[in-house]
Enzyme design. Structure first.
Site, mmCIF file in Angstrom:
data_model
loop_
_atom_site.group_PDB
_atom_site.id
_atom_site.type_symbol
_atom_site.label_atom_id
_atom_site.label_comp_id
_atom_site.label_asym_id
_atom_site.label_seq_id
_atom_site.Cartn_x
_atom_site.Cartn_y
_atom_site.Cartn_z
ATOM 1 N N HIS A 1 62.675 14.323 76.725
ATOM 2 C CA HIS A 1 61.708 15.192 76.067
ATOM 3 C C HIS A 1 60.345 14.971 76.705
ATOM 4 O O HIS A 1 59.898 13.829 76.849
ATOM 5 C CB HIS A 1 61.669 14.918 74.566
ATOM 6 N N LYS B 1 63.373 29.731 76.294
ATOM 7 C CA LYS B 1 64.184 28.749 77.010
ATOM 8 C C LYS B 1 64.746 29.345 78.287
ATOM 9 O O LYS B 1 64.820 30.571 78.447
ATOM 10 C CB LYS B 1 65.332 28.261 76.125
ATOM 11 N N ARG C 1 78.398 13.652 66.474
ATOM 12 C CA ARG C 1 78.432 14.943 65.777
ATOM 13 C C ARG C 1 79.801 15.114 65.132
ATOM 14 O O ARG C 1 80.829 14.885 65.778
ATOM 15 C CB ARG C 1 78.134 16.090 66.745
ATOM 16 N N GLN D 1 73.990 11.649 76.330
ATOM 17 C CA GLN D 1 73.380 12.695 77.143
ATOM 18 C C GLN D 1 72.323 12.100 78.057
ATOM 19 O O GLN D 1 71.761 11.052 77.758
ATOM 20 C CB GLN D 1 72.697 13.738 76.249
ATOM 21 N N CYS E 1 65.701 14.061 69.744
ATOM 22 C CA CYS E 1 64.321 14.566 69.683
ATOM 23 C C CYS E 1 63.509 14.071 68.488
ATOM 24 O O CYS E 1 62.330 13.716 68.656
ATOM 25 C CB CYS E 1 64.301 16.087 69.785
ATOM 26 N N ASP F 1 69.395 12.817 78.142
ATOM 27 C CA ASP F 1 68.464 13.549 77.290
ATOM 28 C C ASP F 1 67.031 13.131 77.601
ATOM 29 O O ASP F 1 66.747 11.946 77.779
ATOM 30 C CB ASP F 1 68.803 13.216 75.831
ATOM 31 N N HIS G 1 62.464 20.265 75.766
ATOM 32 C CA HIS G 1 63.782 19.620 75.693
ATOM 33 C C HIS G 1 64.455 19.837 77.048
ATOM 34 O O HIS G 1 64.543 20.970 77.522
ATOM 35 C CB HIS G 1 64.642 20.264 74.604
#
Length: 751
Positions: free
Chosen positions: A498, A581, A476, A494, A447, A496, A626
């Site tokens: 946005h 969320k 991570r 991911q 992000c 992922d 997200h």
């Protein structure tokens, strides 16, 4: 007092038999005070155990014996049950009794004040303040209900069923078959396990949380002693004795000073109390039988609620997950309110072990891990086929749904993470390094990089929404003891994305995101549940913006309910501080629940990065959504392996077709068939070995090839194949072109 206590301890506690003392203690009042004791190994949504790979101590799954010839004699004494109880138990009990008498005195002269208790169906029950308990209300409804309730909620807060209610309230009652009941039941079972460990081995208990599938208790054994599978039978026998004693769980609120005095013998409990309980405040202690334990609770009414108990495995762990701390003995268990449920659980675990992605990953040659790259997976060719298919599938959906894929750097100067807030709150989970006197870190999420992309030039409202998708590699720094197959890794990718949008576009974008995940999960055969988590006490932004956003999300969920019949739950106050969320949990073929997808609104990052767009000559702040459907591709792959049991749907299978000639004379035709199928875009092999036909077919079925094409003289003459499946279904002969057309159709339909 000292001589009196010494005399009492020596001549009563240790001169009587252990059985008599236990009987005495179990008949006394019991409590168990607990502050927020769970450490980072227990906590939060993940409940991921921080298991440590301590080579000389670890004994996983009850499958390995602990220790070797070098440390024989240092294992816990198998006859520990014949020893007198530790002295600290008498000290604890004496202080508990003193405080309990003082508490009871305060209750004696309480005035009977009537209260109103409202049940979920709207019925109102009369009660008395500080006297009426949820159990009493349950008995008034039905004895069968009272016999089965595990925990209550009073005004939405978990509450012991045997602890009196203090004011007008709403009341909900929960059995074991609810998430609330399950967690409380297993946490209470960990207390029973902890009591057994104290009785048997004189351990210093540390922490004993409920997990997603059972519980554990960490304890410290002095002099380097350890527990192993050899102790399981002794522990289980003592637990069953405690269960049969029908020990009640009693709760007492005590001052921090009294709690520290009660647990002064135990450096681990003392540390928790000093750190978690503020000076001048109180905490709760629960007592059951010989055990007193600081604990927030709540707990089951008494130990007899447990009808099926089993020690499942043991391992070593570091205190508070830090390698420099003491090595603890971790004992895992499972329990149920009915013995038959334990039998069913054992069958379930047997099937789960067969489906374990680590086992199937090895047998199907999909992936492996190496000690030189801990937490980073090596995907073998067949594993890479599935991994790439997953990403290709999502990419195809991106194109159809208006997402634009971007590529961002893997490393950033830590100033970026300071701006985003990750450096202040997430630094210990990031890999960082110095480069030319500047500090850099590998990205743990995408992000902040996407915020830089949005901000690199002026933006107009006409461009919004902007949907950025990124398969970038993330790192991570997970603790080594937390690493577990593909479900917890250090290096991953991911799906992922946005979405940068206006406040007015939130509803449509969230609707699109939910439709996206509904489509994807439907293809893989996953059921899913939805929860709306709303504004917490501490939040960023304006209340009016939150209210509008939450209303929009609720409307989206209501639309989905109307269209699909799928209910959703409200989870008040559990949103992230930066926005509300929608939490999504999927259920696999074995009804296990996992969280993969996330859809979160974010009002914070646009503020931190000063993101703006222009509308009618005014600068306005966008909102970020997200969004991930698969989540970590590695973790999703693990779930998918176990969901399918390694029997892959054709469209994503790493072994789709194998061609088997009936004789070596037809090897050339078998190779031609394989090449035709390969050229059509499928994974195909040909077994031209000298094995017998029957053996070739058996091996192909074992390897989970979706189709086994047997070819011989007739097939070669007619350019056809004889088709059978891995489940030994024979479909007979078909033209090769026709077969290829059929598998193309299967792929398009994701079958």
């Amino acid at each position: 007092f000292f001589f009196f206590f010494f005399f009492l301890s020596k001549n009563i506690l240790f001169s009587t038999t252990k059985q008599k003392l236990e009987s005495k203690m179990s008949s006394e009042e019991q409590t168990n005070p607990t502050p927020s004791t769970q450490n980072k190994n227990e906590g939060g949504e993940q409940q991921q155990e921080q298991e440590k790979k301590i080579a000389s101590k670890k004994s996983e799954g009850g499958a390995k014996k602990q220790g070797n010839n070098a440390n024989k004699g240092k294992s816990a004494d198998a006859n520990a049950g014949d020893k007198p109880l530790p002295e600290f138990i008498a000290h604890r009990a004496a202080l508990w009794d003193k405080l309990k008498v003082e508490y009871d005195e305060k209750l004696k002269n309480l005035e009977d004040i009537p209260i109103k208790i409202t049940l979920p169906d709207g019925k109102v029950v009369d009660g008395v303040k500080s006297k009426t308990t949820p159990m009493a209300v349950a008995l008034g409804i039905a004895k069968g209900l009272a016999d089965n309730i595990v925990v209550a909620k009073v005004n939405g807060v978990l509450h012991d069923v045997s602890v009196p209610i203090e004011s007008d309230c709403t009341l909900e009652l929960f059995k074991f078959d609810s998430p609330e009941g399950e967690k409380v039941f297993w946490h209470s079972s960990s207390h029973v396990l902890g009591q057994a460990l104290e009785r048997l081995y004189g351990v210093h208990l540390c922490t004993g949380p409920a997990l997603d599938d059972g519980f554990y208790y960490d304890s410290y054994l002095a002099d380097g002693k350890s527990l192993s599978q050899d102790d399981f039978a002794t522990i289980t026998a003592t637990v069953n004795k405690i269960i049969n004693e029908k020990q009640s769980f009693e709760r007492l609120t005590v001052t921090k000073e009294d709690a520290l005095e009660m647990f002064k013998y135990n450096p681990f409990k003392s540390k928790i109390l000093r750190e978690k309980v503020a000076d001048g405040t109180t905490c709760t202690v629960y007592r059951s039988g010989t055990l007193c334990d600081p604990c927030r609770g709540p707990h089951v009414p008494n130990s007899s609620r447990i009808k099926g108990f089993m020690v499942t495995k043991n391992s070593s762990a570091y205190w508070q997950g830090k390698a420099e701390n003491e090595v603890l003995q971790r004992i895992y268990g499972i329990s149920f309110p009915k013995a038959d449920q334990l039998k069913e659980w054992k069958k379930f675990k047997e099937e789960a072990e067969k489906r374990d992605h680590r086992v199937l990953g090895k047998t199907q040659e999909l992936f492996f891990f190496h000690q030189l790259a801990p937490g980073s997976c090596f995907f073998l060719p067949h594993g890479a086929r599935i991994y790439n298919k997953l990403m290709e599938f999502i990419r195809t959906e991106y194109r159809a749904r208006g997402f634009t894929e971007v590529i961002t750097p893997n490393t950033y100067n830590t100033k970026l993470w300071e701006t985003s807030g990750h450096w202040q709150n997430y630094q210990e989970n990031m890999f960082s390094f110095k480069c030319e006197d500047a500090l850099f870190a590998l990205k743990p999420m995408n992000c902040p990089g996407h915020c830089l992309m949005f901000a690199h030039r002026p933006r107009s409202y006409r461009e919004l929404p902007i949907r950025m998708a990124d398969f970038g590699v993330l790192h991570r720094n997970e603790l080594s003891g937390a690493l577990s197959g593909l479900t917890r890794v250090r290096r991953f990718q991911q799906d992922d994305a946005h979405i940068f949008c206006t406040a007015a576009q939130i509803k449509d974008e969230m609707k699109g995101a939910l439709g996206f995940l509904e489509h994807v999960y439907g293809i893989f055969g996953f059921e899913f549940s939805l929860e709306l988590s709303t504004r917490p006490e501490k939040f960023l932004g304006e209340v009016q913006v939150w209210d509008r956003a939450e209303k929009a999300l609720a409307e989206v969920l209501d639309d989905m309910k109307e269209r699909t019949g799928k209910n959703w739950k409200l989870n008040p106050g559990d949103g992230a501080f930066y926005g509300p969320k929608i939490d999504i949990q999927i259920s696999d073929a074995m009804k296990r629940k996992f969280q993969c997808a996330t859809i979160q609104l974010d009002f914070q990052l646009p503020e931190r990065f000063d993101l703006l767009y222009t509308e009618e000559e005014q600068l306005k702040r966008p909102v970020i959504i997200h969004r991930a459907i698969l989540g970590s591709v590695e973790r999703f792959l693990a779930i998918l392996i176990e969901h399918t049991g390694g029997k892959w749907p054709f469209w994503i299978s790493p072994r789709q077709v194998v061609v088997v000639p009936v004789h070596e004379n037809y090897n050339q035709y078998a190779e031609q068939v394989r090449q035709r199928i390969h050229d059509a875009g499928f994974f195909a092999d040909a077994d031209v070995s000298d094995k017998l036909l029957k053996k070739k077919v058996a091996l192909a079925q074992e390897a989970q090839y979706n189709y086994i094409l047997v070819v011989g003289e007739q097939e070669s003459k007619e350019e056809s194949v004889n088709i059978r499946t891995r489940d030994n279904q024979v479909h007979g002969m078909k033209k090769l072109d026709e077969f290829i057309a059929e598998i193309k159709q299967q792929t398009q339909e994701h079958k």
